[in-house]
Enzyme design. Sequence first.
Site, PDB file in Angstrom:
ATOM      1  N   ARG A 198      12.934   7.736  10.090  1.00 48.92           N
ATOM      2  CA  ARG A 198      12.980   7.738   8.627  1.00 48.92           C
ATOM      3  C   ARG A 198      14.248   7.109   8.073  1.00 48.92           C
ATOM      4  NH1 ARG A 198      13.063  14.052   7.216  1.00 48.92           N
ATOM      5  NH2 ARG A 198      11.321  13.951   8.681  1.00 48.92           N
ATOM      6  N   LYS A 227       8.599  17.019  26.859  1.00 50.50           N
ATOM      7  CA  LYS A 227       8.338  18.451  26.873  1.00 50.50           C
ATOM      8  C   LYS A 227       9.010  19.083  25.651  1.00 50.50           C
ATOM      9  CE  LYS A 227      12.255  20.412  29.392  1.00 50.50           C
ATOM     10  NZ  LYS A 227      12.613  21.430  28.403  1.00 50.50           N
ATOM     11  N   ASP A 247       8.598  15.112  32.544  1.00 56.28           N
ATOM     12  CA  ASP A 247       9.562  16.163  32.860  1.00 56.28           C
ATOM     13  C   ASP A 247      10.667  15.454  33.628  1.00 56.28           C
ATOM     14  OD1 ASP A 247      11.120  18.191  33.886  1.00 56.28           O
ATOM     15  OD2 ASP A 247       9.449  19.478  34.440  1.00 56.28           O
ATOM     16  N   HIS A 248      11.847  15.327  33.004  1.00 55.08           N
ATOM     17  CA  HIS A 248      12.881  14.481  33.600  1.00 55.08           C
ATOM     18  C   HIS A 248      13.323  14.961  34.980  1.00 55.08           C
ATOM     19  CE1 HIS A 248      15.575  17.542  31.799  1.00 55.08           C
ATOM     20  NE2 HIS A 248      16.398  17.212  32.773  1.00 55.08           N
ATOM     21  N   LYS A 253      14.570  12.861  39.141  1.00 53.81           N
ATOM     22  CA  LYS A 253      15.787  12.996  39.929  1.00 53.81           C
ATOM     23  C   LYS A 253      15.519  12.606  41.381  1.00 53.81           C
ATOM     24  CE  LYS A 253      17.773  16.706  37.117  1.00 53.81           C
ATOM     25  NZ  LYS A 253      19.026  16.031  36.724  1.00 53.81           N
ATOM     26  N   GLU A 286      22.599  27.376  34.619  1.00 55.59           N
ATOM     27  CA  GLU A 286      23.459  26.593  33.736  1.00 55.59           C
ATOM     28  C   GLU A 286      24.657  27.440  33.333  1.00 55.59           C
ATOM     29  OE1 GLU A 286      20.989  23.659  31.075  1.00 55.59           O
ATOM     30  OE2 GLU A 286      20.108  25.652  30.930  1.00 55.59           O
ATOM     31  N   ASP A 298      11.435  27.128  28.141  1.00 56.51           N
ATOM     32  CA  ASP A 298      12.341  25.985  28.251  1.00 56.51           C
ATOM     33  C   ASP A 298      12.510  25.492  29.684  1.00 56.51           C
ATOM     34  OD1 ASP A 298      14.215  24.103  27.161  1.00 56.51           O
ATOM     35  OD2 ASP A 298      15.839  25.350  27.923  1.00 56.51           O
ATOM     36  N   HIS A 305      10.254  22.803  34.577  1.00 50.45           N
ATOM     37  CA  HIS A 305      11.118  22.455  35.711  1.00 50.45           C
ATOM     38  C   HIS A 305      10.846  23.320  36.938  1.00 50.45           C
ATOM     39  CE1 HIS A 305      13.008  20.076  32.773  1.00 50.45           C
ATOM     40  NE2 HIS A 305      14.014  20.847  32.450  1.00 50.45           N
ATOM     41  N   LYS A 311      21.015  30.855  31.447  1.00 53.30           N
ATOM     42  CA  LYS A 311      22.182  30.242  30.824  1.00 53.30           C
ATOM     43  C   LYS A 311      23.380  31.179  30.950  1.00 53.30           C
ATOM     44  CE  LYS A 311      19.987  27.081  27.597  1.00 53.30           C
ATOM     45  NZ  LYS A 311      20.628  25.896  28.215  1.00 53.30           N
TER      46      LYS A 311
END
Length: 511
Positions: free
Chosen positions: A62, A169, A198-199, A203, A237, A256, A261, A361
Amino acid sequence: MSELALSPFREGLAREVVPPPCTVVIFGATGDLAHRKLAPALYTLKHEGMLPARFAIVGYARSSFTDAAFASDLKTSVSEHARAPMDPGAWDDFAQGIRYVTGEFGDAEGFARLKATLDTIDRERGTGGNRLFYFATPPSFYPVLFQNLAGAGLLNEEQGGFARVIVEKPFGRDLASAKALNAEALKVARERQIFRIDHYLGKETVQNILVFRFGNAIFEPLWNHKYVDHVQITVGEAIGVEGRGKFYEEAGALRDIVQNHLMQLLALTAMEPPVSFAADAVRDEKVKVLRAMPVFTPREVGERVVRGQYGPGSVGGEDVDGYRAEIGVAPDSGTETFVAIKFEIDNWRWAGVPFYVRAGKRLPKRVTEIAVQFRGVPHAIFGGPGQAPGDPNVLALRIQPEEGISLKFGAKVPGARLSIEPVKMDFLYGSSFGAEPPEAYERLLLDAMLGDSTLFIRRDEVEAAWGLVSAIHGAWADAPPPPFPNYEAGTWGPEAASALLDRDGREWRRP
């Protein structure tokens, strides 16, 4: 662009075909994903000689930008985040194909302007009508993007060209919404045109799971219930929600991390050998694993699933706030930032072998690993009565941050006494190959342009994973969360997570 020496990445992909001429369209082109990941990945592919000479990028969002202003904006991001160094010649060649279209995602006129721009690019740059559309937007825009692409005729594959869509995702937020989104997408596109990303699957170390298992004759005969005691998969993480409190309040760790993953890592670890490395052959076997995992009843959720939320604590020697103090988080939030689950797979290979997974996390460190712990020897011949058994053999596949594989086994300590100590054999990507592995988005974007969907997620795979996760969410909806917060930042989660394994006479690894 001047001829460049082959990099390790380019050498590793030398057997693959460079994609045909094409245009990559990024919806949400002014956002964080486009600037931190997509543009740097595309530039690196160009720098490594992996993109066709006739190539273009079109940003759609936008905000108002000229082509030149958008290119300048991307150059800043590429300089900061690309794996490849900024090369003036390579950048100038890359920037010649950058265009920008201003428009709302629900604006049919904006999509008409996009189509006109793409037609002009086809004529001027010879991109042959090949288009790859990337939805780098919030998931709520996915249905309208599919509808407007179809309405503008941009999903039609004419005269041998291709039209493909990469969808980020999360693909849905539960089983019902995932099915609805699949149905909407498949009204206007074929399954082979949709690349659900899904990154993690991009890997190198994740892809190496398949090579390790099916490219070596040593380990696969041991990869079953006869020799494996249990499997642990950890995605930890050290960071908190990093200003994404509003998003995390809607997602939580289960949506998440676990649904995508962790489920992908589990499926790759447990799958049967595919008949080939063709996309559907690999994905067929992953789906079989997910379908062999029983959907939990509410009672089983209470017994097999632990949820946690971090409170104030210390990570890396720095005091940090609890989750409820994060921006955008409700002061009485019941959202989980940690999940631990005991899964089982009801098939011949894995009968009776628990798969313990955890994600969280504000844990002590950033780490992703798959640890396969083998059974003990059937008869201990070393040591006398009352001597504690030796450490178990453990094979750890480290996904991040120190990519590699380690094998722990017992060895005799030098000396007159017969004493056994655990030792490790370590393989590290960096030291073994002397090169930095490519970024996940580099590989996945390249595969999408090539039309190789092996590392992308199929419709039935998404729905099978959501079926498992939605059962957990359903049980949680009917039961209040435990007293939150229930673990300090900088620890490995709530005590209930340790108890989950204690009941089975096992314990979590400390990666």
